[in-house]
Every structure is written in structure tokens, then in C-alpha cells.
Design a protein around this motif. Structure first.
Motif, mmCIF file in Angstrom:
data_model
loop_
_atom_site.group_PDB
_atom_site.id
_atom_site.type_symbol
_atom_site.label_atom_id
_atom_site.label_comp_id
_atom_site.label_asym_id
_atom_site.label_seq_id
_atom_site.Cartn_x
_atom_site.Cartn_y
_atom_site.Cartn_z
ATOM 1 N N HIS A 46 0.858 -1.182 0.000
ATOM 2 C CA HIS A 46 0.000 0.000 0.000
ATOM 3 C C HIS A 46 0.897 1.236 0.000
ATOM 4 C CE1 HIS A 46 -3.799 2.009 1.821
ATOM 5 N NE2 HIS A 46 -2.963 2.957 1.459
ATOM 6 N N VAL A 47 0.773 2.079 -1.029
ATOM 7 C CA VAL A 47 1.543 3.327 -1.081
ATOM 8 C C VAL A 47 0.656 4.449 -1.631
ATOM 9 C CG1 VAL A 47 3.813 2.255 -1.365
ATOM 10 C CG2 VAL A 47 2.449 2.754 -3.377
ATOM 11 N N SER A 81 -0.106 3.770 6.925
ATOM 12 C CA SER A 81 1.306 3.968 7.241
ATOM 13 C C SER A 81 1.437 5.152 8.190
ATOM 14 C CB SER A 81 2.107 4.215 5.960
ATOM 15 O OG SER A 81 1.600 5.343 5.267
ATOM 16 N N ASP A 82 2.566 5.228 8.875
ATOM 17 C CA ASP A 82 2.767 6.289 9.862
ATOM 18 C C ASP A 82 3.183 7.609 9.231
ATOM 19 O OD1 ASP A 82 2.187 4.473 11.905
ATOM 20 O OD2 ASP A 82 4.289 3.829 12.033
ATOM 21 N N LEU A 129 3.411 0.381 3.500
ATOM 22 C CA LEU A 129 2.566 -0.529 4.255
ATOM 23 C C LEU A 129 2.409 -1.827 3.466
ATOM 24 C CD1 LEU A 129 0.687 -0.885 6.755
ATOM 25 C CD2 LEU A 129 -1.164 0.005 5.332
ATOM 26 N N MET A 130 2.792 -2.940 4.076
ATOM 27 C CA MET A 130 2.660 -4.235 3.428
ATOM 28 C C MET A 130 1.302 -4.830 3.749
ATOM 29 S SD MET A 130 5.108 -7.565 3.740
ATOM 30 C CE MET A 130 3.938 -8.615 4.589
ATOM 31 N N SER A 164 11.046 2.868 5.868
ATOM 32 C CA SER A 164 10.618 1.764 6.715
ATOM 33 C C SER A 164 9.445 1.027 6.070
ATOM 34 C CB SER A 164 10.209 2.262 8.113
ATOM 35 O OG SER A 164 9.078 3.111 8.039
ATOM 36 N N ILE A 165 9.197 -0.182 6.571
ATOM 37 C CA ILE A 165 8.067 -0.998 6.140
ATOM 38 C C ILE A 165 7.222 -1.314 7.369
ATOM 39 C CG2 ILE A 165 7.320 -3.159 5.064
ATOM 40 C CD1 ILE A 165 10.103 -3.299 3.752
ATOM 41 N N LYS A 166 5.922 -1.204 7.215
ATOM 42 C CA LYS A 166 4.999 -1.519 8.308
ATOM 43 C C LYS A 166 4.051 -2.622 7.859
ATOM 44 C CE LYS A 166 1.550 0.704 11.331
ATOM 45 N NZ LYS A 166 0.831 1.973 11.615
ATOM 46 N N LEU A 167 3.714 -3.507 8.778
ATOM 47 C CA LEU A 167 2.733 -4.554 8.490
ATOM 48 C C LEU A 167 1.932 -4.839 9.751
ATOM 49 C CD1 LEU A 167 3.871 -7.373 9.951
ATOM 50 C CD2 LEU A 167 5.426 -7.332 7.999
ATOM 51 N N HIS A 168 0.836 -5.565 9.568
ATOM 52 C CA HIS A 168 -0.002 -5.965 10.693
ATOM 53 C C HIS A 168 -0.179 -7.473 10.653
ATOM 54 C CE1 HIS A 168 -0.990 -1.708 10.136
ATOM 55 N NE2 HIS A 168 -1.273 -1.696 11.417
#
Length: 202
Positions: A68-69, A106-107, A113-114, A147-151
Motif C-alpha cells: 500500500h503506497v 502507514s505512519d 505498508l505491506m 521503513s516498512i509496516k505490516l499488521h
């Protein structure tokens, strides 16, 4: 080794929907319905530009990693598709519930965001996930993300352990209320972040 490409072609659209419906059945089934219904909706809602795919020697999609971008993502929930499948009231209700579950952000603008990894069951354990992550890391660095963020849901501790081995660190844990757990089959999730500088040190 498998061929890793950004996106997928229309030949593989149905396979992409099948991979995601199987991998995330827990999230979809109670709200949307059986796997066949989920696959049909995903076929309509997937944007092939926002993912990396793993392909076998026959150019068949066997693994998928969404991201997600800039407010664009692999899965774009279209209320019109839900209305077509379930009618106006039920369609809007179901789409709204899923939006609550998938409403991760994303922050900041420098963070990608993955949206999850899905590997065909007969191809698991062959290093496809690692190849997809390497493709993502290369893409993130080339595009200037920091950075990469995931949940990851509480019900998937194996995935969380994998992300920790890759260097992701839990930044937040959110416990879902009982009604949401009963509805989605998910009790909570952790937000995990990997600074790209930290990845390069490992």
C-alpha cells in the motif's frame, strides 16, 4: 528459484484472488461468505500494480505479496461490487465492516505498508516468501522509503515469528472488542515496523 515480478497479468487474476482468499479466509469468511464468493469479489477489487508475484516455470502465480503506497493498494474495496453481489443494504453493510478491519495506514509518507503474503499451499516451504521479501526490500530502497509496516493477527504466531526474524519490531498491539472477535474471528493484531537502515545492518 522462482521468477519474481512486480504485479500480475490478467491471465493470473483469478489465481491471485484464490491465493488471497485462501490465505486470509479467517478475515473474509464470516463477513463476506464462502471462498467462492470471496474470490469473485477479490477478482474485481485487486489492483495488480501494487504487489509482487512469484511465478513457476509455467508462468503461473504461486505467491503474492501486496503493498500500500500513496493511498493505493492491492485490494481496493469497491462498494459497487458488494452491492452487485449482495444488494444495497447488505452490500454496504459488508463493505463497511471489511473497511473497519482493513483500515490500516502507514505512519508517514516515507513508510510503505505491506498488505500480507499468500503462498499456494503446495509451494510453501520452498523459499518463495523470502524471495518476495527481498523483492520488496529492493523496491523500498529504490523508491526512497525509510521503513516498512505490516499488521499480523494474534491467531498467526508463525507469521509473527517470521517477521521478527526478518527484523520487524512490534510497535503496537491492539485488542479487538468481543463483538469484533466474534464477527471476524480475529482477537487482535500487532503493528510491526522494519526500518530499512536496520535491515541493511543485518
Amino acid at each position: 528459484m522462482y521468477t519474481i515480478k512486480k504485479g500480475f497479468d490478467e491471465f493470473n487474476r483469478q489465481r491471485a484472488a484464490k491465493l488471497y482468499s485462501e490465505a486470509f479466509e479467517r478475515k473474509f469468511s464470516k463477513v463476506v461468505g464462502n471462498r467462492e464468493v470471496v474470490e469473485g469479489l477479490l477478482e474485481q477489487c485487486m489492483d495488480s500494480q501494487f504487489c509482487f508475484g512469484a511465478y513457476n516455470e509455467n508462468n503461473q502465480l504461486v505467491g503474492l505479496m501486496g503493498f500500500h503506497v500513496d493511498n493505493q493498494a492491492l485490494i481496493k474495496l469497491k462498494i459497487s461490487s458488494f452491492i452487485k453481489s449482495f444488494g444495497a443494504i447488505r452490500g454496504i453493510y459488508k463493505a463497511s465492516l471489511l473497511q473497519l478491519l482493513f483500515n490500516h495506514k502507514s505512519d508517514n509518507a516515507k513508510q510503505l505498508l505491506m498488505n500480507g503474503v499468500a503462498i499456494e499451499s503446495t509451494y510453501r516451504g520452498r523459499g518463495i516468501g523470502s524471495q518476495l521479501f527481498e523483492a520488496l526490500f529492493t523496491f523500498v530502497k529504490a523508491e526512497g522509503y525509510e521503513s516498512i509496516k505490516l499488521h499480523v493477527i494474534d491467531e498467526n504466531p508463525r507469521a509473527k515469528a517470521l517477521y521478527e526474524r526478518l527484523g520487524f519490531v512490534q510497535k503496537k498491539h491492539e485488542k479487538l472488542p468481543r463483538w469484533a472477535t466474534d464477527l471476524f474471528g480475529v482477537s487482535g493484531f500487532s503493528a510491526m515496523v522494519l526500518p530499512i537502515g536496520e535491515k541493511e545492518k543485518k
